[in-house]
Scaffold this motif. Structure first.
Motif, PDB file in Angstrom:
ATOM      1  N   THR A  28       0.816  -1.213   0.000  1.00  6.27           N
ATOM      2  CA  THR A  28       0.000   0.000   0.000  1.00  6.27           C
ATOM      3  C   THR A  28       0.851   1.266   0.000  1.00  6.27           C
ATOM      4  O   THR A  28       0.524   2.237  -0.676  1.00  6.27           O
ATOM      5  CB  THR A  28      -0.926   0.025   1.234  1.00  6.27           C
ATOM      6  N   TYR A  29       1.971   1.241   0.724  1.00  9.87           N
ATOM      7  CA  TYR A  29       2.717   2.473   0.955  1.00  9.87           C
ATOM      8  C   TYR A  29       3.947   2.626   0.074  1.00  9.87           C
ATOM      9  O   TYR A  29       4.474   3.722  -0.078  1.00  9.87           O
ATOM     10  CB  TYR A  29       3.133   2.552   2.423  1.00  9.87           C
ATOM     11  N   GLY A  30       4.474   1.542  -0.477  1.00  5.82           N
ATOM     12  CA  GLY A  30       5.620   1.660  -1.366  1.00  5.82           C
ATOM     13  C   GLY A  30       6.927   1.978  -0.677  1.00  5.82           C
ATOM     14  O   GLY A  30       7.814   2.569  -1.280  1.00  5.82           O
ATOM     15  N   ASN A  31       7.052   1.618   0.613  1.00  9.88           N
ATOM     16  CA  ASN A  31       8.329   1.779   1.302  1.00  9.88           C
ATOM     17  C   ASN A  31       8.695   0.482   2.022  1.00  9.88           C
ATOM     18  O   ASN A  31       7.910  -0.457   2.082  1.00  9.88           O
ATOM     19  CB  ASN A  31       8.321   2.973   2.262  1.00  9.88           C
ATOM     20  N   VAL A  32       9.919   0.415   2.549  1.00 10.99           N
ATOM     21  CA  VAL A  32      10.381  -0.803   3.208  1.00 10.99           C
ATOM     22  C   VAL A  32       9.543  -1.069   4.449  1.00 10.99           C
ATOM     23  O   VAL A  32       9.237  -0.158   5.221  1.00 10.99           O
ATOM     24  CB  VAL A  32      11.873  -0.679   3.581  1.00 10.99           C
ATOM     25  N   GLY A  33       9.163  -2.314   4.638  1.00  7.40           N
ATOM     26  CA  GLY A  33       8.388  -2.696   5.803  1.00  7.40           C
ATOM     27  C   GLY A  33       7.958  -4.138   5.687  1.00  7.40           C
ATOM     28  O   GLY A  33       8.536  -4.912   4.909  1.00  7.40           O
ATOM     29  N   PRO A  38       4.630  -1.415   9.716  1.00  7.06           N
ATOM     30  CA  PRO A  38       6.002  -0.921   9.580  1.00  7.06           C
ATOM     31  C   PRO A  38       7.016  -1.897  10.170  1.00  7.06           C
ATOM     32  O   PRO A  38       6.691  -2.781  10.961  1.00  7.06           O
ATOM     33  CB  PRO A  38       5.989   0.378  10.399  1.00  7.06           C
ATOM     34  N   SER A  39       8.269  -1.720   9.789  1.00  4.42           N
ATOM     35  CA  SER A  39       9.393  -2.392  10.424  1.00  4.42           C
ATOM     36  C   SER A  39      10.528  -1.391  10.547  1.00  4.42           C
ATOM     37  O   SER A  39      10.449  -0.278  10.012  1.00  4.42           O
ATOM     38  CB  SER A  39       9.844  -3.609   9.608  1.00  4.42           C
ATOM     39  N   ALA A  40      11.610  -1.775  11.231  1.00  2.00           N
ATOM     40  CA  ALA A  40      12.771  -0.907  11.377  1.00  2.00           C
ATOM     41  C   ALA A  40      13.926  -1.368  10.491  1.00  2.00           C
ATOM     42  O   ALA A  40      15.057  -0.952  10.688  1.00  2.00           O
ATOM     43  CB  ALA A  40      13.216  -0.846  12.840  1.00  2.00           C
ATOM     44  N   TYR A 155       4.506   6.634  12.817  1.00  2.00           N
ATOM     45  CA  TYR A 155       4.805   5.403  13.552  1.00  2.00           C
ATOM     46  C   TYR A 155       6.221   5.394  14.103  1.00  2.00           C
ATOM     47  O   TYR A 155       7.126   6.088  13.626  1.00  2.00           O
ATOM     48  CB  TYR A 155       4.596   4.172  12.668  1.00  2.00           C
ATOM     49  N   LEU A 156       6.381   4.574  15.128  1.00  2.00           N
ATOM     50  CA  LEU A 156       7.672   4.217  15.695  1.00  2.00           C
ATOM     51  C   LEU A 156       7.791   2.704  15.571  1.00  2.00           C
ATOM     52  O   LEU A 156       6.878   1.974  15.972  1.00  2.00           O
ATOM     53  CB  LEU A 156       7.744   4.633  17.161  1.00  2.00           C
ATOM     54  N   ALA A 157       8.884   2.215  14.996  1.00  2.00           N
ATOM     55  CA  ALA A 157       9.037   0.780  14.729  1.00  2.00           C
ATOM     56  C   ALA A 157      10.351   0.265  15.301  1.00  2.00           C
ATOM     57  O   ALA A 157      11.378   0.956  15.268  1.00  2.00           O
ATOM     58  CB  ALA A 157       8.985   0.506  13.226  1.00  2.00           C
ATOM     59  N   LEU A 158      10.314  -0.968  15.820  1.00  2.00           N
ATOM     60  CA  LEU A 158      11.483  -1.656  16.345  1.00  2.00           C
ATOM     61  C   LEU A 158      11.618  -3.000  15.649  1.00  2.00           C
ATOM     62  O   LEU A 158      10.602  -3.687  15.416  1.00  2.00           O
ATOM     63  CB  LEU A 158      11.389  -1.879  17.855  1.00  2.00           C
ATOM     64  N   THR A 159      12.841  -3.399  15.336  1.00  2.00           N
ATOM     65  CA  THR A 159      13.102  -4.698  14.703  1.00  2.00           C
ATOM     66  C   THR A 159      14.344  -5.321  15.323  1.00  2.00           C
ATOM     67  O   THR A 159      15.367  -4.651  15.486  1.00  2.00           O
ATOM     68  CB  THR A 159      13.315  -4.552  13.196  1.00  2.00           C
ATOM     69  N   LYS A 160      14.238  -6.610  15.645  1.00  2.00           N
ATOM     70  CA  LYS A 160      15.370  -7.380  16.142  1.00  2.00           C
ATOM     71  C   LYS A 160      15.389  -8.730  15.439  1.00  2.00           C
ATOM     72  O   LYS A 160      14.357  -9.398  15.336  1.00  2.00           O
ATOM     73  CB  LYS A 160      15.258  -7.588  17.663  1.00  2.00           C
ATOM     74  N   HIS A 161      16.548  -9.133  14.934  1.00  2.00           N
ATOM     75  CA  HIS A 161      16.705 -10.434  14.285  1.00  2.00           C
ATOM     76  C   HIS A 161      17.352 -11.416  15.250  1.00  2.00           C
ATOM     77  O   HIS A 161      18.321 -11.069  15.943  1.00  2.00           O
ATOM     78  CB  HIS A 161      17.551 -10.312  13.022  1.00  2.00           C
ATOM     79  N   ILE A 162      16.813 -12.620  15.297  1.00  2.00           N
ATOM     80  CA  ILE A 162      17.346 -13.655  16.176  1.00  2.00           C
ATOM     81  C   ILE A 162      17.535 -14.946  15.376  1.00  2.00           C
ATOM     82  O   ILE A 162      16.886 -15.147  14.345  1.00  2.00           O
ATOM     83  CB  ILE A 162      16.407 -13.924  17.375  1.00  2.00           C
TER      84      ILE A 162
END
Length: 248
Positions: A28-33, A38-40, A155-162
């Protein structure tokens, strides 16, 4: 005017410039996420995304009571900043019955800024991104409450990879807000993403975008061509294609 030889040369240059980015562009928004939440995550700097999508009416704000489509241009200017421009086709209200064709486009800009890189300061630190899409409207002053700021969100977004065994998962948490009367956002969103170890060009996503749940997947062809599909509420299909360039 370009001749056939010049067009072939341009296409070859684009192929050689294509990077190996694997992140999704939101339909829908055309940006990374993620799919809609959303994502970070961020692309490498100088990454350009050009794409087009089919949007089921359940994925878009209620202004679209019909299926539609969009196209977008997105540029990661720095490793910590991304800007985008998106156009979504719609039918003017007065012409829905007498002229059912798409007669106009809704246009909006997006901005994402990474405040903290993942792993900064300590190993468990998530990446932190703030962003907005369609923050203002031409037909009302200030924040979009009514008018044509249909895709407005902050928005405020947080992302962590494990890592779990041989698999790497992305854990994503965000908070969305706007003042829209017809598509009010004010709550948390979250999701999980995975590029399986047997083929990292494949990406699976499950999310709750603060309004609906969705499942989706994308695949990277030739290092620059993303095909993406999702099922909103596990039943309503939307999908699209994104052409990705990494300008060196």
């Amino acid at each position: 005017m370009f001749g056939s030889k010049q067009i072939k040369l341009v296409l070859l240059l684009l192929l050689f410039m294509g990077g190996a980015a694997r992140l999704n562009a939101q339909l829908t928004y055309g940006n990374v996420g993620l799919l809609h939440a959303p994502s970070a995550e961020m692309q490498p700097d100088k990454t350009v995304m050009i794409g087009a999508n089919f949007l089921n009416r359940h994925l878009t704000p209620p202004t679209w009571s019909y299926h539609t489509f969009n196209w977008f241009l997105n540029f990661t200017i720095f490793p910590w900043m991304e800007v985008g421009f998106t156009q979504t086709a719609f039918k003017l209200q007065l012409h829905k019955e007498t002229q059912p064709r798409y007669t106009n486009q809704d246009r909006f800009f997006s901005l994402r800024v990474r405040l903290i890189e993942e792993g900064k300061f300590w190993q468990y630190m998530p990446a932190v991104v703030v962003g907005t899409s369609d923050p203002y409207t031409e037909t009302s002053s200030g924040l979009s409450t009514t008018g044509n700021g249909y895709h407005c969100r902050f928005y405020l977004a947080l992302t962590k990879h494990i890592k779990i065994g041989s698999e790497k998962l992305g854990l994503h948490l965000s908070y969305l807000y706007n003042q829209r009367e017809d598509y009010h956002l004010n709550g948390p969103a979250f999701g999980v993403s995975c590029n399986p170890s047997f083929d990292e060009r494949l990406r699976f996503v499950a999310e709750y975008d603060s309004k609906d749940v969705a499942l989706g997947a994308s695949y990277l062809f030739f290092k620059f061509l993303h095909l993406q599909a999702e099922l909103q509420r596990f039943r309503y299909f939307s999908g699209g294609v994104t052409f990705m360039l990494h300008l060196k």
